[in-house]
Design a protein around this motif. Structure first.
Motif, PDB file in Angstrom:
ATOM      1  N   GLU A   1       0.815  -1.218   0.000  1.00  0.00           N
ATOM      2  CA  GLU A   1       0.000   0.000   0.000  1.00  0.00           C
ATOM      3  C   GLU A   1       0.847   1.265   0.000  1.00  0.00           C
ATOM      4  O   GLU A   1       0.465   2.272  -0.626  1.00  0.00           O
ATOM      5  CB  GLU A   1      -0.932   0.008   1.211  1.00  0.00           C
ATOM      6  N   PHE A   2       1.995   1.248   0.691  1.00  0.00           N
ATOM      7  CA  PHE A   2       2.807   2.468   0.801  1.00  0.00           C
ATOM      8  C   PHE A   2       3.174   3.041  -0.573  1.00  0.00           C
ATOM      9  O   PHE A   2       2.870   4.203  -0.868  1.00  0.00           O
ATOM     10  CB  PHE A   2       4.068   2.208   1.626  1.00  0.00           C
ATOM     11  N   PRO A   3       3.818   2.267  -1.453  1.00  0.00           N
ATOM     12  CA  PRO A   3       4.138   2.851  -2.771  1.00  0.00           C
ATOM     13  C   PRO A   3       2.887   3.149  -3.594  1.00  0.00           C
ATOM     14  O   PRO A   3       2.879   4.117  -4.371  1.00  0.00           O
ATOM     15  CB  PRO A   3       4.996   1.773  -3.439  1.00  0.00           C
ATOM     16  N   CYS A   4       1.829   2.341  -3.408  1.00  0.00           N
ATOM     17  CA  CYS A   4       0.594   2.576  -4.159  1.00  0.00           C
ATOM     18  C   CYS A   4      -0.065   3.903  -3.756  1.00  0.00           C
ATOM     19  O   CYS A   4      -0.622   4.611  -4.590  1.00  0.00           O
ATOM     20  CB  CYS A   4      -0.390   1.428  -3.945  1.00  0.00           C
ATOM     21  N   ILE A   5      -0.011   4.218  -2.455  1.00  0.00           N
ATOM     22  CA  ILE A   5      -0.593   5.495  -1.980  1.00  0.00           C
ATOM     23  C   ILE A   5       0.178   6.677  -2.573  1.00  0.00           C
ATOM     24  O   ILE A   5      -0.420   7.652  -3.042  1.00  0.00           O
ATOM     25  CB  ILE A   5      -0.592   5.552  -0.444  1.00  0.00           C
TER      26      ILE A   5
END
Length: 564
Positions: free
Chosen positions: A488-492
């Motif tokens: 989720e971190f890079p996707c956010i």
């Protein structure tokens, strides 16, 4: 005249005769002793044989009880399962409610980005009107990942904490910590402090999100596993409804109250939930793993109607599965990545991670997405609220679909339909700026957000709850959720950059990106995701151990007597 020597000979031989007699007596005694030893040996062997027969009889009785309980669960309809386990459904409902707090805060922070008063205080000016300020991209992304960073720590703690304390006390610990950490968020006056406060709040979220699907899947019978674990997605939608309604009500107020009141409302959840969970029964599967069989029977009795259940048989079924998985070593994270447990761990991690790659982030950033698609601030908040309400309704529809059609079926079909709509969203965003284009993008964004909660999202929770081995479940769900946050971190950051006018400014064209990642997830799931509908935990263990290919699970028959 008698010979004088004869008497002497007679007396001279007397000691030898006595010796012979003594030897004969000793031989007789030895023979008697040997006979006694033989008799003792025979008696001991008889006792061992009787003991072994008793043990075999006990094992046979215990296995027969286990088979009875498993057959009873298989033969239940959904309505019969609800009648037999009414309190199990209630306690699953209460445990699922803990997810509302993560949902509330995630949507709250994303909604703050569209709130005029919040942007006026924390944003960078773009014109003379402070209400039009824009929060810097780096802080948008930081705010979006801060809670998840804390939750990553929480899920890593949850596995060991739950294995030690149990689901109840681990969850109570998280609720009490959350009460304290909300203070830091409420009194924060700068973006760095808000960022730190969100990290702290995230730690209890990680405990809740790791424990809830495992607890819900363990306290209910086979027929209720789908609806009870899918309630997690429903509460995620409810959290977004509550925060959407609150921020919509305050979005017209140009003062700190517009964001302070929504933050303070977080306190309405932890304490009432802590009181309820204190009185909840512990998972009987966890108690059986700890060898506390009598307490497990009592817990089963609290979860269902005693008139409809044989608690001893139900515990015997649990004991059979636990002993099937038993090893001499305590559960450890290393085990998750060995043998067939590695396959099970990868399924849980993959299903969790794919939630971020198949349209979930459009749903989580719905209000901001609608604004960038060309909607007014007020319309964007209204559409966000409508989206959340429809999500809750569609999650309830998914209970029926997943229960009767299966997890794999709903997951694959839902993912495929979502990919098609994501491509359509990309097309709508590529035709140029116009009123029609803005309406098309907003409509498709709403449809994607809603359909995601009909197929892939709720089916994921069932798969997560069923896939892991019983003895490793707290650890597996924790590691699985950790994979969710890591992806989720890079996707956010990517999602924020794509939507931000100062970044990629892609608006609806972000659909192309999510359609591509969603397609990869679909292909992997098609080849490796098995169908676990109507399978007991014993059958699931055996199918994994036998290395049955995912697409052949529905055709494979497991006999009720099989233990390997």
């Amino acid at each position: 005249m008698s010979d004088p020597i004869e008497p002497n000979k007679t007396h001279g031989d007397a000691p030898e005769v006595e010796k012979e007699v003594q030897v004969e007596k000793e031989v007789q005694v030895e023979n008697v002793g040997d006979n006694n030893i033989d008799e003792k040996v025979d008696h001991t062997l008889d006792e061992k044989a009787d003991y072994q027969l008793d043990e075999n009889a006990k094992v046979a009785d215990y296995k027969a009880d286990a088979i009875e309980a498993e057959n009873a669960e298989h033969n239940m309809t959904v309505l019969e399962a609800v009648r037999a386990y009414p309190m199990a459904s209630f306690w699953a409902f209460i445990m699922s409610f803990t997810i509302i707090m993560e949902s509330y805060d995630v949507f709250l922070c994303n909604n703050f980005l569209a709130l005029g008063a919040f942007r006026a205080k924390y944003g960078d000016p773009v014109d003379d009107n402070p209400l039009n300020n824009v929060v810097a991209t780096r802080w948008q992304s930081a705010l979006s990942v801060s809670g998840q960073l804390g939750a990553l720590v929480g899920v890593c703690l949850a596995g060991s904490l739950t294995s030690w304390l149990g689901y109840r006390y681990a969850t109570l610990t998280g609720l009490m910590l959350l009460n304290v950490f909300i203070f830091a968020f409420y009194y924060a006056e700068s973006m760095p402090v808000i960022f730190a406060a969100q990290i702290l709040e995230g730690i209890p979220w990680g405990i809740f999100i790791a424990n809830a699907p495992a607890y819900c899947s363990e306290i209910v019978p086979i027929q209720l596993r789908a609806p009870c674990t899918q309630m997690l997605q429903m509460f995620w939608a409810i959290g977004s409804i509550v925060v959407g309604a609150v921020t919509y009500s305050y979005q017209g107020i140009n003062s700190p109250l517009s964001y302070k009141v929504p933050i303070a409302l977080q306190w309405m959840f932890p304490t009432p939930l802590a009181i309820l969970i204190f009185f909840a029964p512990e998972s009987p599967w966890w108690l059986v793993r700890k060898g506390r069989l009598q307490e497990a029977e009592h817990a089963v009795g609290r979860l269902g109607r005693r008139s409809r259940l044989n608690t001893g048989e139900t515990v015997a079924m649990m004991r059979r599965v636990v002993e099937l998985e038993a090893t001499s070593k305590p559960p450890s994270y290393i085990e998750l990545f060995k043998g067939r447990d590695l396959y099970r761990t990868l399924i849980v991690c993959g299903v969790y991670a794919s939630q971020n790659l198949t349209g979930n982030l459009i749903a989580n950033q719905a209000v901001y997405f609608f604004e960038q698609a060309g909607m007014s601030n007020k319309t964007a908040f209204a559409l966000g609220l409508i989206t959340s309400a429809l999500q809750m309704i569609f999650v309830m529809l998914s209970w029926i679909l997943t229960t009767y059609l299966g997890r794999r079926t709903i997951y694959l079909w839902g993912s495929a339909i979502n990919i098609i709509f994501l491509i359509a969203l990309g097309v709508a965003g590529s035709v140029g700026k116009s009123n029609a284009s803005s309406l098309a993008q907003a409509s498709l964004g709403l449809i994607i957000s809603v359909l995601f909660t009909l197929g892939p999202a709720p089916a994921s929770w069932v798969i997560i709850g069923e896939t892991s081995a019983i003895r490793l479940r707290p650890l597996t769900t924790g590691v699985g959720r950790a994979s969710y946050y890591i992806i989720e971190f890079p996707c956010i950051f990517l999602a924020s950059w794509m939507l931000n006018p100062e970044g990629g400014n892609l608006a609806g064209r972000c659909g192309y990106v999510w359609a591509a990642t969603g397609l990869v997830c679909y292909v992997v799931a098609y080849f490796f995701l098995p169908e676990m509908k109507n399978r007991s935990y014993r059958e699931i263990d055996i199918l994994f151990k036998r290395k049955v290919p995912a697409r052949k699970w529905t055709k494979t028959v497991i006999d009720v007597d099989d233990d390997e």
